[in-house]
Design a protein around this motif. Structure first.
Motif, mmCIF file in Angstrom:
data_model
loop_
_atom_site.group_PDB
_atom_site.id
_atom_site.type_symbol
_atom_site.label_atom_id
_atom_site.label_comp_id
_atom_site.label_asym_id
_atom_site.label_seq_id
_atom_site.Cartn_x
_atom_site.Cartn_y
_atom_site.Cartn_z
ATOM 1 N N MET A 177 0.852 -1.162 0.000
ATOM 2 C CA MET A 177 0.000 0.000 0.000
ATOM 3 C C MET A 177 0.886 1.209 0.000
ATOM 4 O O MET A 177 1.921 1.154 0.638
ATOM 5 N N PRO A 178 0.605 2.237 -0.611
ATOM 6 C CA PRO A 178 -0.515 2.533 -1.504
ATOM 7 C C PRO A 178 -0.190 2.188 -2.967
ATOM 8 O O PRO A 178 0.976 2.044 -3.346
ATOM 9 N N HIS A 179 -1.237 2.114 -3.758
ATOM 10 C CA HIS A 179 -1.111 1.825 -5.187
ATOM 11 C C HIS A 179 -1.749 2.966 -5.973
ATOM 12 O O HIS A 179 -2.838 3.419 -5.632
ATOM 13 N N LEU A 203 8.224 10.837 -13.685
ATOM 14 C CA LEU A 203 6.857 10.759 -13.185
ATOM 15 C C LEU A 203 6.780 9.821 -11.982
ATOM 16 O O LEU A 203 6.224 10.168 -10.939
ATOM 17 N N VAL A 204 7.355 8.652 -12.107
ATOM 18 C CA VAL A 204 7.319 7.659 -11.033
ATOM 19 C C VAL A 204 8.041 8.176 -9.791
ATOM 20 O O VAL A 204 7.539 8.031 -8.669
ATOM 21 N N GLN A 205 9.181 8.797 -9.964
ATOM 22 C CA GLN A 205 9.927 9.334 -8.816
ATOM 23 C C GLN A 205 9.143 10.430 -8.107
ATOM 24 O O GLN A 205 9.078 10.460 -6.878
ATOM 25 N N ALA A 206 8.538 11.337 -8.880
ATOM 26 C CA ALA A 206 7.778 12.440 -8.277
ATOM 27 C C ALA A 206 6.560 11.925 -7.517
ATOM 28 O O ALA A 206 6.311 12.329 -6.372
ATOM 29 N N VAL A 213 3.918 10.446 -2.315
ATOM 30 C CA VAL A 213 3.119 9.412 -1.650
ATOM 31 C C VAL A 213 3.839 8.907 -0.400
ATOM 32 O O VAL A 213 3.234 8.748 0.661
ATOM 33 N N GLN A 214 5.136 8.690 -0.500
ATOM 34 C CA GLN A 214 5.917 8.250 0.666
ATOM 35 C C GLN A 214 5.828 9.274 1.792
ATOM 36 O O GLN A 214 5.611 8.910 2.952
ATOM 37 N N ALA A 240 3.650 8.365 4.954
ATOM 38 C CA ALA A 240 4.706 7.905 5.862
ATOM 39 C C ALA A 240 5.020 6.424 5.652
ATOM 40 O O ALA A 240 4.954 5.616 6.566
ATOM 41 N N CYS A 241 5.329 6.087 4.413
ATOM 42 C CA CYS A 241 5.637 4.700 4.085
ATOM 43 C C CYS A 241 6.956 4.630 3.312
ATOM 44 O O CYS A 241 7.380 5.617 2.721
ATOM 45 N N PRO A 242 7.589 3.481 3.299
ATOM 46 C CA PRO A 242 8.842 3.341 2.556
ATOM 47 C C PRO A 242 8.597 3.225 1.051
ATOM 48 O O PRO A 242 7.494 2.875 0.610
ATOM 49 N N ASP A 243 9.632 3.491 0.294
ATOM 50 C CA ASP A 243 9.560 3.426 -1.161
ATOM 51 C C ASP A 243 9.063 2.059 -1.638
ATOM 52 O O ASP A 243 8.284 1.968 -2.575
ATOM 53 N N GLY A 244 9.500 1.003 -0.980
ATOM 54 C CA GLY A 244 9.118 -0.343 -1.378
ATOM 55 C C GLY A 244 7.648 -0.658 -1.200
ATOM 56 O O GLY A 244 7.165 -1.673 -1.686
#
Length: 74
Positions: A1-3, A21-24, A29-30, A34-38
């Protein structure tokens, strides 16, 4: 989560554009959740213009409008 699933009209993105786009998106979202990149997953889903109403507009915007955080102006 999240997707995140971004449905869009087909557009050719270079590898660099896609990475940017993906990095931004992943970064904000992280930070927000408050979640890790993975933990973040992102999909890009092209939809043909003639299928937009049936596959996206009706099921996701009309029928689930209470979930929208930003409403389109079309």
């Amino acid at each position: 989560m999240p997707h995140i699933n971004i449905k869009h009209f087909r557009v050719e993105l270079s590898a660099a554009q896609k990475d940017e786009l993906v990095q931004a998106l992943s970064s904000i979202v992280q930070k927000t959740f408050a979640c890790p990149d993975g933990a973040v997953s992102i999909a890009l889903e092209p939809v043909a213009p003639e299928e937009w109403r049936q596959r996206v507009y009706h099921p996701e915007l009309e029928l689930r409008k209470e979930l929208l955080c930003k409403t389109p102006k079309y």
